[in-house]
Design a protein around this motif. Sequence first.
Motif, mmCIF file in Angstrom:
data_model
loop_
_atom_site.group_PDB
_atom_site.id
_atom_site.type_symbol
_atom_site.label_atom_id
_atom_site.label_comp_id
_atom_site.label_asym_id
_atom_site.label_seq_id
_atom_site.Cartn_x
_atom_site.Cartn_y
_atom_site.Cartn_z
ATOM 1 N N VAL A 63 0.867 -1.175 0.000
ATOM 2 C CA VAL A 63 0.000 0.000 0.000
ATOM 3 C C VAL A 63 0.903 1.224 0.000
ATOM 4 C CG1 VAL A 63 -1.820 1.261 1.209
ATOM 5 C CG2 VAL A 63 -1.800 -1.237 1.273
ATOM 6 N N LEU A 64 0.741 2.055 -1.003
ATOM 7 C CA LEU A 64 1.532 3.275 -1.166
ATOM 8 C C LEU A 64 0.590 4.457 -0.985
ATOM 9 C CD1 LEU A 64 4.391 4.320 -2.219
ATOM 10 C CD2 LEU A 64 3.214 4.575 -4.391
ATOM 11 N N CYS A 65 0.902 5.363 -0.069
ATOM 12 C CA CYS A 65 0.048 6.522 0.187
ATOM 13 C C CYS A 65 0.852 7.810 0.079
ATOM 14 C CB CYS A 65 -0.583 6.455 1.573
ATOM 15 S SG CYS A 65 -1.792 5.133 1.768
ATOM 16 N N GLU A 86 4.377 13.774 1.458
ATOM 17 C CA GLU A 86 5.280 12.676 1.784
ATOM 18 C C GLU A 86 4.722 11.362 1.220
ATOM 19 O OE1 GLU A 86 7.319 10.570 5.715
ATOM 20 O OE2 GLU A 86 5.916 12.208 5.987
ATOM 21 N N VAL A 87 5.611 10.505 0.722
ATOM 22 C CA VAL A 87 5.207 9.208 0.188
ATOM 23 C C VAL A 87 5.501 8.142 1.249
ATOM 24 C CG1 VAL A 87 5.584 7.500 -1.622
ATOM 25 C CG2 VAL A 87 5.662 9.939 -2.180
ATOM 26 N N ASP A 120 -0.543 15.795 8.184
ATOM 27 C CA ASP A 120 0.210 14.823 7.380
ATOM 28 C C ASP A 120 -0.640 13.627 6.952
ATOM 29 O OD1 ASP A 120 2.528 16.285 7.585
ATOM 30 O OD2 ASP A 120 3.229 15.206 9.349
ATOM 31 N N ARG A 121 -1.940 13.675 7.176
ATOM 32 C CA ARG A 121 -2.803 12.524 6.901
ATOM 33 C C ARG A 121 -2.757 12.093 5.441
ATOM 34 N NH1 ARG A 121 -8.957 14.032 6.389
ATOM 35 N NH2 ARG A 121 -8.737 12.153 5.198
ATOM 36 N N CYS A 174 -4.080 6.890 -2.097
ATOM 37 C CA CYS A 174 -3.334 5.655 -1.889
ATOM 38 C C CYS A 174 -3.510 4.710 -3.072
ATOM 39 C CB CYS A 174 -3.810 4.942 -0.625
ATOM 40 S SG CYS A 174 -3.589 5.881 0.898
ATOM 41 N N LEU A 175 -2.592 3.779 -3.174
ATOM 42 C CA LEU A 175 -2.641 2.711 -4.159
ATOM 43 C C LEU A 175 -2.334 1.410 -3.434
ATOM 44 C CD1 LEU A 175 -2.574 1.531 -7.113
ATOM 45 C CD2 LEU A 175 -0.129 2.021 -7.067
#
Length: 146
Positions: free
Chosen positions: A58-60, A66-67, A90-91, A95-96
Amino acid sequence: MESQLKKLVTALALLALFMPCTVRAWTGEIHGRVVCDVCGDASIGPEDHVLEGAEVAVLCITKSGEVLNYQAFTNSKGIYTVAETMPESDRWDSCLARPISSFHEHCTHLGGGSSGAKFTYNYPSGYSHSVRPFVYRPVSVPMYCI
């Protein structure tokens, strides 16, 4: 001298306790399921089963840019979960989620339409997003499916 130090420490502790906090915490959660489509018929039926130990990434991207990259594995119910607590500023923004691998010996081929799910995350603190199931298929379909 010692009593003055105690009074100072007590006063500082009370001040910290009653000062308004400027940074609010935010908590989010992403979860989904990984399933083996035994007959490869693109529908989940009684012959299908969940995949324990399947890997999902999971990439957000956060509101501040920020990644964040998470790695999760499914439990005995085929469910993976990613959760985070961070400052509200920073929420997560978008996402992927994508399947990485299935460690089940008979169900290792990723089904069509299961390459990933991209979504915006605009939930308030404490809520979660459910990702559609990722589906793997066996190399060869069992005879009872034909």
